[in-house]
Design an enzyme around this catalytic site. Structure first.
Site, PDB file in Angstrom:
ATOM      1  CE1 TYR A 144      -3.734   2.640   0.573  1.00 58.93           C
ATOM      2  CE2 TYR A 144      -2.351   3.299   2.757  1.00 58.93           C
ATOM      3  CZ  TYR A 144      -3.339   3.480   1.526  1.00 58.93           C
ATOM      4  OH  TYR A 144      -4.125   4.534   1.739  1.00 58.93           O
ATOM      5  CG  ASP A 239       5.369   3.765   0.990  1.00 60.86           C
ATOM      6  OD1 ASP A 239       5.960   4.152   2.202  1.00 60.86           O
ATOM      7  OD2 ASP A 239       4.513   3.441   0.585  1.00 60.86           O
ATOM      8  CE  LYS A 267       0.861   5.051   8.414  1.00 62.44           C
ATOM      9  NZ  LYS A 267       0.923   4.158   7.415  1.00 62.44           N
TER      10      LYS A 267
HETATM   11  C1  LIG Z   1       0.613   4.631   5.908  1.00 59.18           C
HETATM   12  C2  LIG Z   1       1.059   4.438   4.548  1.00 59.18           C
HETATM   13  C3  LIG Z   1       0.974   5.312   3.505  1.00 59.18           C
HETATM   14  C4  LIG Z   1       0.094   6.417   3.335  1.00 59.18           C
HETATM   15  O1  LIG Z   1       0.260   7.450   4.587  1.00 59.18           O
HETATM   16  P1  LIG Z   1      -0.849   8.426   4.666  1.00 59.18           P
HETATM   17  O2  LIG Z   1      -0.198   9.360   5.725  1.00 59.18           O
HETATM   18  O3  LIG Z   1      -1.994   7.602   5.263  1.00 59.18           O
HETATM   19  O4  LIG Z   1      -1.377   9.220   3.544  1.00 59.18           O
HETATM   20  C5  LIG Z   1       1.719   5.352   2.502  1.00 59.18           C
HETATM   21  N1  LIG Z   1       2.676   4.115   2.515  1.00 59.18           N
HETATM   22  C6  LIG Z   1       2.734   3.148   3.544  1.00 59.18           C
HETATM   23  C7  LIG Z   1       3.747   2.178   3.570  1.00 59.18           C
HETATM   24  C8  LIG Z   1       1.817   3.394   4.655  1.00 59.18           C
HETATM   25  O5  LIG Z   1       2.068   2.253   5.544  1.00 59.18           O
END
Ligand SMILES: *Cc1c(COP(=O)(O)O)cnc(C)c1O
Length: 425
Positions: A144, A239, A267
């Site tokens: 994701y 990511d 995060k």
């Molecule tokens: C949470 C997450 C996102 C998206 O971040 P948001 O702050 O919710 O837009 C993208 N990539 C990964 C791996 C994530 O866990």
């Protein structure tokens, strides 16, 4: 579950907010439950609208690594906030956070701050396309990357599927350049590069997956991505929105010794405030506007309050280095969960790295999307609901990561294990 005030708050919310929530998984749909509403939180605990207390293993989906309402972070935030909350003009704080990130992650020489992980990914993808002059992106099934249009592509069968959008509202034209491959499958990536070599702008990957549950890939998988990207002049995007500063100060690339060209963060680097960051080699980052021509902007980007919370968080993580003890406690918890479930003859697999783990209700091993979805999600729903009743808040879906904070101790572990002993699954 939602008795009393929680139920009333949910029904009020549904009248004015689609589904009553501002992010879908909060609605507890996949665990067949009604959401709780949170009144406050402290350390490892959440308190809901009915004043029920929960041990929190979701931690706002990862950011709260130092526990809720951390006094040191709050002090820093209040100091900055009292001077003003947004200027839309540069502050020294932004440079400080960027310095801390570049010092922590070798492959990151320059950073652009944004307001969410989704935005970080949007930025990385546009920058990769703008830099290479190519369109295609390799994405892995089950990873994701936020709700970016061209990343919202679901699993297709077969090794090499050209993506069809997984949400209405995403035009097919937006996803036709997204090449979807199975996670952890070197061969599939090699074949894709054979077929599309000079058209591939970037490979984007969660270097440890967190969004189909935790999956640590085979070490050679990431190394293969690195060498294929180098060879074909494609950009490797890690990511690390979850894993950055979660598993090690500097993330998975520090831990595994594989360097990305671009890294997405979010995060933890906001210490509980909205933030994201896209960073990487200066040569690539310099293509971003206003230095370069790839456009990217944000009214609240680098917001001083968010940045101050991020700096305070990273400072504590750097000076205290809580990673070894977080790992030790998480290993202990996972072992005890596993033992307890074994005694009950319940099929399961636990994947863990550092302070993140997932308990899958399947006998495993879980190495990618195909094996993750073999999990018994009905059993997970029962598990979630009974744990919630016992005062333990887990991610409200089988396919998510559990997290520990530095405020979790043996006390919470003991309570968790005793709740698991009482489960009727
Ligand atoms: C949470 C997450 C996102 C998206 O971040 P948001 O702050 O919710 O837009 C993208 N990539 C990964 C791996 C994530 O866990």
């Amino acid at each position: 579950m939602a008795a009393g005030k929680n139920a009333k708050l949910f029904s009020d919310a549904k009248k004015v907010i689609p589904g009553g929530v501002n992010s879908p998984v909060r609605a507890f749909k996949s665990v067949n439950a009604k959401p709780i509403f949170i009144e406050k939180a402290k350390g490892p605990y959440l308190y809901d609208a009915d004043a029920k207390k929960y041990i929190d293993y979701c931690l706002s989906w990862g950011p709260m690594i130092l526990g809720h309402a951390n006094t040191k972070i709050l002090t820093e935030v209040k100091k900055v906030m009292n001077k003003g909350t947004s200027y839309g003009i540069p502050t020294e704080l932004e440079t400080k956070l960027a310095q801390m990130i570049t010092q922590a992650i070798d492959s990151v020489e320059k950073v652009r701050l944004v307001s969410s992980g989704t935005e970080a990914v949007m930025t990385a993808i546009r920058l990769a396309r703008g830099t290479t002059g190519r369109d295609k992106i390799i994405k892995f099934i089950g990873c994701y990357h936020g709700h970016v249009d061209h990343m919202l592509v679901q699993a297709g069968s077969g090794a090499l599927t050209l993506g069809a959008p997984s949400s209405p509202g995403v035009p097919k034209d937006f996803t036709k350049h997204t090449i979807l491959l199975p996670y952890n499958d070197k061969k599939a990536v090699q074949n894709a590069f054979k077929k599309y070599s000079k058209q591939i702008a970037a490979v984007i990957v969660e270097p440890v997956a967190g969004n189909m549950g935790v999956i640590v890939p085979d070490m050679t998988f990431l190394k293969t991505l690195r060498s294929l990207c180098t060879k074909n002049k494609s950009i490797l995007i890690f990511d690390e929105v979850i894993t950055g500063f979660r598993v090690a100060y500097g993330g998975i690339q520090k831990m595994f010794g594989v360097k990305a060209d671009l890294t997405c963060l979010g995060k933890i680097i906001g210490g509980g405030f909205p933030i994201g960051a896209c960073g990487g080699r200066a040569k690539i980052m310099n293509n971003l506007s206003p230095q370069g021509t790839v456009y990217q902007a944000g009214t609240l980007s680098g917001n001083p309050v968010c940045v101050a919370a991020g700096i305070a968080t990273l400072k504590i993580l750097k000076s205290k280095n809580p990673y070894p003890s977080l790992n030790k406690l998480t290993v202990k918890l996972c072992k005890q969960i596993s033992q307890t479930l074994e005694d009950k003859n319940i099929e399961h697999t636990i994947n863990q790295i550092g302070s993140m783990f997932t308990l899958f209700f399947t006998d495993g091993p879980v190495t990618g999307y195909e094996s993750a979805i073999k999990s018994d999600t009905k059993r997970y729903a029962k598990y979630f609901t009974q744990m919630l009743n016992a005062g333990i808040y887990l991610p409200p879906s089988q396919f998510e990561a559990n997290f520990l904070s530095t405020k979790h101790t043996q006390t919470q572990i003991d309570q968790t294990i005793s709740a698991i002993k009482n489960l009727k699954l």
